[in-house]
Every structure is written in C-alpha cells, then in structure tokens.
Design an enzyme around this catalytic site. Structure first.
Site, short mmCIF file in Angstrom:
data_model
loop_
_atom_site.label_atom_id
_atom_site.label_comp_id
_atom_site.label_asym_id
_atom_site.label_seq_id
_atom_site.Cartn_x
_atom_site.Cartn_y
_atom_site.Cartn_z
N ARG A 314 -7.99 10.81 6.17
CA ARG A 314 -6.91 11.37 6.97
C ARG A 314 -5.53 10.74 6.69
O ARG A 314 -4.54 11.47 6.58
CB ARG A 314 -7.24 11.31 8.47
N CYS A 346 -8.78 3.03 -6.82
CA CYS A 346 -7.72 2.83 -7.82
C CYS A 346 -6.65 3.90 -7.78
O CYS A 346 -6.46 4.64 -8.76
CB CYS A 346 -8.36 2.74 -9.19
N GLU A 347 -6.01 4.07 -6.67
CA GLU A 347 -4.78 4.87 -6.63
C GLU A 347 -3.97 4.46 -5.40
O GLU A 347 -4.52 4.04 -4.39
CB GLU A 347 -5.06 6.37 -6.63
#
Ligand code: LLP
Length: 421
Positions: A314, A346-347
C-alpha cells in the site's frame, strides 16, 4: 477501537504478547484480532438494524478462510469478485444465498461456477456481460437474480487508484443509460431483475459523496419502478474509510453511515445490502516485522525491516500511511528522530515511510504496522523470492497460524525446468 494495545510496555494482540508469536512464527507476519473483526461487522449490522439488510463483507480486503468463517458464522454475507473468492466463501461455509457476485470482468466459467453453487445475486457491470449471464443461466434452466451496477458520476474524493464512481472509471454503466439497460435485462430469459447496485470508491472519509450517489439511486428506483421493474433490493457497495493515523481527519462511524442510508433510501422499502471490506478488516490486523539493520545515510537514517513492499504494497502503490509502532512501548519522553523505514527489496519504491519520527530502534527490535488487516496479505506476493507472508489469528488467548509461510523447497517446486533445456 481495536485489540492491539500495550500492557506493561509490551504490545499485545488481545490476550497474547506479540513478541511470543513472533518468536514462534518468525517475521514478518500478519496478525489479526478476532474480537476486532467481529466488532466491526456488528457495528455495520447494528447500523442497518432499522430495516431488512445484509452486510456482505468484501472478501477482497482479507480473504483467509478463517476470517471468512468467523464472519460467515456471525451471519455475514460475502461480496466476491472472482471465481477464486467465490470458492473461498463457499469453503468457509457461507451459503450461496448470502454471496453477492460483483466485478467488472466475470467470465462465463465464473458465472457457471456461481450458478452451480448458488448465488444471492449477480451485480452486472456491462451489457455484454448481462447477455452472457442470461445465456449461461438459461442453458442451465435457471433465472438468476441480478442488479445492474450504475455509475453515478460522483467524485468520491479519494485516491485516484481507488475511486470508481466517476464517468471515466471502468465500472458500471452510466446512470443515464440505466433505463434502456434495465429494459433489456427484463427481456432476457435467464435474468430476474431484483435491484440496483452502486459502489463509488474506497477509503472515503466523508459521507457527502455516498449521499450524492445514494440520492441518485433513490431517484432511479422511482424511475425504474415506474417502468415496471420490481426494484426490491439496493446494494450500496463498500468504501467507508478508516483512520490510518491519529493526526488525520476522523472518518464517519458506521452508525452515521447507517443513519445516512436510512435518510436517503430508507423510505423506498428495499432490502439494503452493503459491501464493506476495509472497515471490517483494516484495523483488525497488523503486520509484524523485525529490524534487520539501522543504517546511517547521507543526511538521513534508515530503518531496514524484514518486511518489504511484496508483503505490504500500500505505501508503494497508493503513497499510503500506516502507523509504525515499536513492540516495546517507547517511554513517554523518548526522543523521536526521523527515519526512512524501508524493506530489503532492490528498488527505491520499497519504502514504507520517509522521515518518520520514531523512538530509538535497534537491530532485532520488533515493530508493527497498524491498520494493515485490509488489502495487506491479500496483495502480497513473492517478489525477490521472498516467501508469501504468513497470517496468524488471535482470539482471546487462542493463537493459530491460519496461513503458514511456504518453505523455499515448496516455492522452488512450483517451477518446472522443461526437458528441452
Ligand atoms: N465493493 C466493491 C464493488 C469494491 O470494488 C470494493 C473495493 C468494495 C466493495 C470494498 O471497499 P472497502 O469497503 O474495502 O473500501 N487495494 C486498495 C483498495 C481497493 C478497493 C477495491 N474495491 C487499497 O489498499 O487501498
């Protein structure tokens, strides 16, 4: 009100210390309170007690069989939007005549499934769907109760990704075309028109948009009755918001919502259905996670948790706010410092909160995301080959894992390497 409270400085779920469950189950996991869930359902049921009604819990909000069984046993109906959700409701023991089938793209297979198992009504969203449902029902020798979902073109004043009642949204048929669509529905052999359906969006924090939509439904009821349709049921959708943070405005209570429904459509003598999801499940669940590292960055510090965007999407998807609280209650005078709370994925989108004032946290500490019961576990995935997050239910001093964490062996066994590789 919920049942996640501090007792002598430690976070409890009803009668059980959260830390005990974390030690047993491992982190991250979702934790639900049965008493909170039941209480929220009852609030809606009482809010509509002035007339015939059915509260159809929106299964999409949190669909674990244990939760559905708990609500179904209390007499709740279910609002489902897929064959999968229909199967869940039935597997939890909910009879077909308490299941409402909604959704913008039901397939013929899903229609058949619901007709075979029994369905209270199908909420139609388009003419092609209406014709297909009639064909499927007629081929089975049935007439299925239907409503048509009308799009009232009102602004729900909520996040664009969860507003559904404006004319540009994909949902329902324009209210201006309702008469011709109902006329066709009445002529189709497999359908029995029973009512009108409307749902304008989710996490609404004011009554005014509901009131505008329901006013239009009341007017349409008169028009359709004059055209000869027996409109006897109104499905008014879900959408009532919850307080995600104490500093936010406080959304109206179910009792106020029920009174507004009575004011706007109560005089029509229809049976009322509503489809709340978030308000029943949202504050009945938390996501429990452990701090992996606390890391000092350039001008900002990070709390890196073992929960990530794949477990609770969310914040990444809707910029949603969830209160984050330590399992060990912070002293009233504990200094607060701003942290970016992030997961290990990994972002950069894997960020739960930026600059969030938090008391001191250290490696190994437990934290809880509050108000995570709705649209939490159901939207979780296995990105980065992170096991699907487990779910745990507490009722008094009972604790049960209601969905276990898959093992890595189970996860890898779902893939197949073709022989020709
Ligand atoms: N009925 C229909 C036809 C719906 O589409 C929805 C929600 C509901 C009922 C239940 O609405 P509620 O009472 O829960 O607001 N994933 C998003 C929310 C998506 C809502 C989709 N439809 C989020 O996390 O905010």
């Amino acid at each position: 009100m919920d049942h996640f409270v501090y007792r002598e400085g430690r976070l409890f779920a009803e009668e059980v210390p959260v830390a005990e469950i974390a030690a047993e189950v491992g982190t991250p996991f979702y934790l639900y309170s049965a008493a909170t869930l039941a209480r929220h359902y009852r609030l809606f049921d009482e809010a509509l007690a002035w007339g015939p009604h059915l509260v159809c819990y929106a299964v999409k909000a949190a669909s674990n069989l244990a939760l559905l069984k708990l609500l179904g046993d209390m007499g709740a109906g279910m609002d489902v939007v897929s064959g999968g959700e229909y199967r869940r409701a039935r597997a939890a023991g909910v009879p077909g005549d308490r299941i409402v089938f909604s959704g913008v793209g039901k397939t013929r297979e899903e229609m058949q499934l619901a007709l075979e198992g029994g369905v209270r009504q199908v909420n139609l969203e388009s003419e092609p769907e209406m014709r297909a449902l009639s064909e499927v029902a007629a081929s089975m020798g049935l007439r299925v109760p239907v409503t048509v979902r009308v799009n009232p073109d009102v602004d729900a004043k909520t996040h664009a990704k969860i507003a559904t009642g404006k004319s540009e949204n994909k949902f329902g048929i324009p209210i201006a075309r309702a008469r011709e669509v109902y006329a066709e529905a009445a002529r189709l052999p497999g359908l029995e028109v029973v009512g009108i359906d409307v749902h304008i969006g989710s996490q609404l924090t004011e009554l005014a948009p509901f009131e505008a939509a329901y006013g239009k439904v009341a007017e349409l009821t008169g028009v359709l009755r004059a055209d000869g349709h027996d409109i006897r049921r109104l499905d008014l959708g879900g959408g009532l918001g919850i307080p995600y943070t104490r500093s936010n405005e406080v959304p109206p209570l179910p009792a106020d919502y029920g009174a507004m429904i009575r004011r706007t459509v109560g005089h029509l003598g229809c049976e009322i259905e509503i489809e709340p999801g978030r308000l029943i499940a949202g504050n009945a669940g938390i996501l429990v996670s452990r701090v992996i590292w606390v890391k000092q960055g350039e001008g900002r510090d990070f709390v890196i948790l073992d929960a990530a965007m794949n477990d609770l999407i969310r914040p990444a998807m809707y910029d949603a706010w969830h209160d984050i609280v330590p399992e060990k209650e912070a002293a009233a005078d504990a200094p607060l410092a701003p942290f970016d709370v992030v997961g290990p994925v990994c972002e950069s989108g894997d960020t739960f909160a930026r600059g969030r004032p938090l008391p001191p946290l250290a490696e190994g500490d437990l934290v809880a995301f509050r108000s995570a019961g709705a649209y939490g576990a159901v939207m979780a995935g296995e990105y980065n080959t992170r096991p699907l997050v487990p779910e745990v239910l507490v009722s008094g001093d009972h604790v049960a894992v209601i969905r276990a964490r898959p093992t890595f062996d189970e996860m890898l066994a779902r893939d197949t390497i073709p022989q020709w590789l």
